[in-house]
Design a protein around this motif. Sequence first.
Motif, mmCIF file in Angstrom:
data_model
loop_
_atom_site.group_PDB
_atom_site.id
_atom_site.type_symbol
_atom_site.label_atom_id
_atom_site.label_comp_id
_atom_site.label_asym_id
_atom_site.label_seq_id
_atom_site.Cartn_x
_atom_site.Cartn_y
_atom_site.Cartn_z
ATOM 1 N N MET A 192 0.845 -1.179 0.000
ATOM 2 C CA MET A 192 0.000 0.000 0.000
ATOM 3 C C MET A 192 0.891 1.242 0.000
ATOM 4 O O MET A 192 1.946 1.251 0.613
ATOM 5 C CB MET A 192 -0.909 -0.013 1.240
ATOM 6 N N ASN A 193 0.460 2.256 -0.657
ATOM 7 C CA ASN A 193 1.191 3.505 -0.770
ATOM 8 C C ASN A 193 1.421 4.121 0.620
ATOM 9 O O ASN A 193 0.542 4.080 1.480
ATOM 10 C CB ASN A 193 0.370 4.462 -1.655
ATOM 11 N N PHE A 194 2.620 4.685 0.829
ATOM 12 C CA PHE A 194 2.943 5.278 2.129
ATOM 13 C C PHE A 194 1.955 6.367 2.519
ATOM 14 O O PHE A 194 1.520 6.444 3.659
ATOM 15 C CB PHE A 194 4.368 5.862 2.117
ATOM 16 N N TYR A 195 1.608 7.226 1.576
ATOM 17 C CA TYR A 195 0.735 8.356 1.887
ATOM 18 C C TYR A 195 -0.660 7.894 2.281
ATOM 19 O O TYR A 195 -1.285 8.468 3.168
ATOM 20 C CB TYR A 195 0.678 9.327 0.702
ATOM 21 N N LEU A 196 -1.142 6.838 1.665
ATOM 22 C CA LEU A 196 -2.444 6.290 2.023
ATOM 23 C C LEU A 196 -2.392 5.653 3.409
ATOM 24 O O LEU A 196 -3.306 5.838 4.219
ATOM 25 C CB LEU A 196 -2.904 5.270 0.978
ATOM 26 N N LYS A 197 -1.317 4.925 3.699
ATOM 27 C CA LYS A 197 -1.153 4.335 5.034
ATOM 28 C C LYS A 197 -1.113 5.415 6.105
ATOM 29 O O LYS A 197 -1.756 5.292 7.146
ATOM 30 C CB LYS A 197 0.146 3.524 5.105
ATOM 31 N N ALA A 198 -0.334 6.462 5.850
ATOM 32 C CA ALA A 198 -0.223 7.555 6.820
ATOM 33 C C ALA A 198 -1.568 8.229 7.018
ATOM 34 O O ALA A 198 -1.965 8.528 8.152
ATOM 35 C CB ALA A 198 0.828 8.565 6.356
ATOM 36 N N PHE A 199 -2.284 8.467 5.920
ATOM 37 C CA PHE A 199 -3.597 9.104 6.016
ATOM 38 C C PHE A 199 -4.555 8.259 6.839
ATOM 39 O O PHE A 199 -5.253 8.771 7.725
ATOM 40 C CB PHE A 199 -4.173 9.363 4.621
ATOM 41 N N LEU A 200 -4.600 6.959 6.572
ATOM 42 C CA LEU A 200 -5.521 6.083 7.300
ATOM 43 C C LEU A 200 -5.152 5.973 8.775
ATOM 44 O O LEU A 200 -6.030 5.978 9.644
ATOM 45 C CB LEU A 200 -5.565 4.704 6.647
ATOM 46 N N LEU A 201 -3.859 5.900 9.083
ATOM 47 C CA LEU A 201 -3.421 5.837 10.474
ATOM 48 C C LEU A 201 -3.797 7.115 11.223
ATOM 49 O O LEU A 201 -4.349 7.053 12.328
ATOM 50 C CB LEU A 201 -1.906 5.617 10.543
ATOM 51 N N ILE A 202 -3.524 8.250 10.628
ATOM 52 C CA ILE A 202 -3.807 9.526 11.286
ATOM 53 C C ILE A 202 -5.311 9.758 11.377
ATOM 54 O O ILE A 202 -5.809 10.262 12.392
ATOM 55 C CB ILE A 202 -3.078 10.670 10.566
ATOM 56 N N LEU A 203 -6.053 9.354 10.366
ATOM 57 C CA LEU A 203 -7.508 9.471 10.415
ATOM 58 C C LEU A 203 -8.087 8.605 11.534
ATOM 59 O O LEU A 203 -8.955 9.054 12.290
ATOM 60 C CB LEU A 203 -8.121 9.084 9.070
ATOM 61 N N ALA A 204 -7.600 7.380 11.656
ATOM 62 C CA ALA A 204 -8.074 6.497 12.727
ATOM 63 C C ALA A 204 -7.741 7.085 14.098
ATOM 64 O O ALA A 204 -8.578 7.072 15.011
ATOM 65 C CB ALA A 204 -7.457 5.108 12.571
ATOM 66 N N LEU A 205 -6.531 7.615 14.235
ATOM 67 C CA LEU A 205 -6.135 8.236 15.492
ATOM 68 C C LEU A 205 -7.022 9.434 15.812
ATOM 69 O O LEU A 205 -7.464 9.604 16.955
ATOM 70 C CB LEU A 205 -4.673 8.673 15.429
ATOM 71 N N ALA A 206 -7.319 10.242 14.819
ATOM 72 C CA ALA A 206 -8.154 11.422 15.033
ATOM 73 C C ALA A 206 -9.584 11.039 15.402
ATOM 74 O O ALA A 206 -10.177 11.637 16.310
ATOM 75 C CB ALA A 206 -8.152 12.309 13.788
ATOM 76 N N VAL A 207 -10.135 10.052 14.733
ATOM 77 C CA VAL A 207 -11.514 9.642 15.021
ATOM 78 C C VAL A 207 -11.618 9.037 16.422
ATOM 79 O O VAL A 207 -12.525 9.383 17.195
ATOM 80 C CB VAL A 207 -12.012 8.661 13.933
ATOM 81 N N VAL A 208 -10.704 8.155 16.763
ATOM 82 C CA VAL A 208 -10.725 7.538 18.090
ATOM 83 C C VAL A 208 -10.474 8.595 19.167
ATOM 84 O O VAL A 208 -11.168 8.643 20.194
ATOM 85 C CB VAL A 208 -9.692 6.391 18.182
ATOM 86 N N GLY A 209 -9.487 9.449 18.942
ATOM 87 C CA GLY A 209 -9.193 10.509 19.916
ATOM 88 C C GLY A 209 -10.357 11.459 20.093
ATOM 89 O O GLY A 209 -10.699 11.838 21.217
ATOM 90 N N PHE A 210 -10.984 11.849 18.987
ATOM 91 C CA PHE A 210 -12.139 12.732 19.068
ATOM 92 C C PHE A 210 -13.278 12.074 19.830
ATOM 93 O O PHE A 210 -13.917 12.700 20.683
ATOM 94 C CB PHE A 210 -12.617 13.131 17.668
ATOM 95 N N GLY A 211 -13.545 10.816 19.530
ATOM 96 C CA GLY A 211 -14.619 10.105 20.218
ATOM 97 C C GLY A 211 -14.394 10.020 21.715
ATOM 98 O O GLY A 211 -15.296 10.300 22.510
ATOM 99 N N LEU A 212 -13.196 9.640 22.108
ATOM 100 C CA LEU A 212 -12.882 9.569 23.536
ATOM 101 C C LEU A 212 -12.957 10.940 24.196
ATOM 102 O O LEU A 212 -13.518 11.097 25.283
ATOM 103 C CB LEU A 212 -11.492 8.973 23.745
#
Length: 128
Positions: free
Chosen positions: A1-21
Amino acid sequence: MNFYLKAFLLILALAVVGFGLHYFIEESPVFKLYQLYIFLGSATFASVCGMHYLYELVPNQLGYVFLVTVFVKFGAALILFPQLLSQEPPLTKAQILSFLIPYFTFLAVEAFVVIKWLNNTTLESFEN
């Protein structure tokens, strides 16, 4: 998988989980949480992508680039969230922590990526 897509998905997941908590824990946030997480997520993504690009060009200067991005990101945070500097009304420790904990969480992701790249650069230089 492309690095930029991996980074985007990781940071998006972190942001969504962090926002929810954060949304369920914080009763009356002084900052708009969606703005905070959009800023931190996009700034982290931009800095990681920029560092990745510069890592390909000049891997030995990555530590300096990381320091510059940290200072720029903190300066932008102070401009975008003026409540951090205002004295009226003074912020409580809990309100300050509600900014600092997400900030340092996203900073830890950046640091982890940079440390991983720097360790790879060190190993490559010893092999040559």
